[in-house]
Design an enzyme around this catalytic site. Structure first.
Site, PDB file in Angstrom:
ATOM      1  CE1 TYR A 186      51.548  98.883  30.947  1.00 37.97           C
ATOM      2  CE2 TYR A 186      50.631 101.048  30.589  1.00 37.97           C
ATOM      3  CZ  TYR A 186      50.477  99.910  30.872  1.00 37.97           C
ATOM      4  OH  TYR A 186      49.371  99.593  30.861  1.00 37.97           O
ATOM      5  CG  HIS A 199      53.222  97.720  34.817  1.00 37.27           C
ATOM      6  ND1 HIS A 199      52.619  98.492  34.403  1.00 37.27           N
ATOM      7  CD2 HIS A 199      52.634  96.468  34.787  1.00 37.27           C
ATOM      8  CE1 HIS A 199      51.563  98.263  33.854  1.00 37.27           C
ATOM      9  NE2 HIS A 199      51.639  96.664  33.951  1.00 37.27           N
ATOM     10  CD  GLU A 214      51.396  94.835  31.475  1.00 37.56           C
ATOM     11  OE1 GLU A 214      50.829  95.151  30.551  1.00 37.56           O
ATOM     12  OE2 GLU A 214      51.014  93.938  32.286  1.00 37.56           O
ATOM     13  NE  ARG A 238      50.059  96.830  28.412  1.00 38.89           N
ATOM     14  CZ  ARG A 238      48.817  97.371  27.748  1.00 38.89           C
ATOM     15  NH1 ARG A 238      48.616  97.559  26.629  1.00 38.89           N
ATOM     16  NH2 ARG A 238      47.805  98.150  28.748  1.00 38.89           N
ATOM     17  CG  HIS A 265      43.988  94.105  28.017  1.00 34.22           C
ATOM     18  ND1 HIS A 265      43.683  93.561  28.882  1.00 34.22           N
ATOM     19  CD2 HIS A 265      44.802  95.243  28.091  1.00 34.22           C
ATOM     20  CE1 HIS A 265      44.922  94.022  29.877  1.00 34.22           C
ATOM     21  NE2 HIS A 265      45.425  95.092  29.434  1.00 34.22           N
ATOM     22  CG  PHE A 271      46.935  90.601  28.839  1.00 33.06           C
ATOM     23  CD1 PHE A 271      47.251  91.614  28.145  1.00 33.06           C
ATOM     24  CD2 PHE A 271      47.586  90.891  30.131  1.00 33.06           C
ATOM     25  CE1 PHE A 271      47.737  92.876  28.370  1.00 33.06           C
ATOM     26  CE2 PHE A 271      47.795  92.163  30.696  1.00 33.06           C
ATOM     27  CZ  PHE A 271      47.789  93.189  29.699  1.00 33.06           C
TER      28      PHE A 271
END
Length: 139
Positions: A72, A74, A92, A110, A125, A133
């Site tokens: 992250y 990414h 994110e 995120r 999530h 998501f």
């Protein structure tokens, strides 16, 4: 002179008027509402928490680095087809209720930014099927 004394009287009355009394529970509700800038599942994030995550993501993106040994930030491909606040290539980055993500388990939430570091929105999530998501409330 008469005008000046009238003006002084009006000013003294204005300062002497009682201020409105606010119900403590109503005041707490307003504060809680302001504190919950974005809600992902049952978690509320303040504007400061979202801003800190967005800023950290952009700093990592600019330096070409990642948080700890993670991947992250990414690229986020937006397979779900969200209508984000800004356009561009999306990235994110984990959104946490305490501190800024620096590696390890990212959790479910995120922040999404574009390549210019602009806030695109927040996703989670939580409540989504598989590895998909859903949008958080607030954008």
């Amino acid at each position: 002179m008469k005008f000046l004394s009238g003006l002084l009287f009006a000013a003294s009355v204005a300062f002497a008027l009682p201020t409105s009394v606010v119900d403590a529970s109503a005041e707490s509700a307003v504060i809680a509402e302001r504190a919950c800038y974005v809600q992902c599942g049952s978690k509320c994030y303040t504007s400061s928490q979202v801003s800190a995550a967005r800023s950290a993501a952009y700093q990592y993106l600019q330096s070409g680095d990642t948080a700890g040994s993670s991947t992250y930030p990414h690229k986020y491909n937006n397979y779900e087809g969200f209508d984000f606040l800004v356009s561009g290539t999306y990235y994110e980055f984990p959104l946490l209720t305490s501190g800024t993500y620096s590696g390890g388990s990212p959790g479910a939430d995120r922040v999404v930014i574009n390549s210019s570091g602009q806030r695109a929105g927040e996703i989670t999530h939580t409540g989504a099927s598989g590895n998909n998501f859903v949008a958080c409330s607030g954008w």
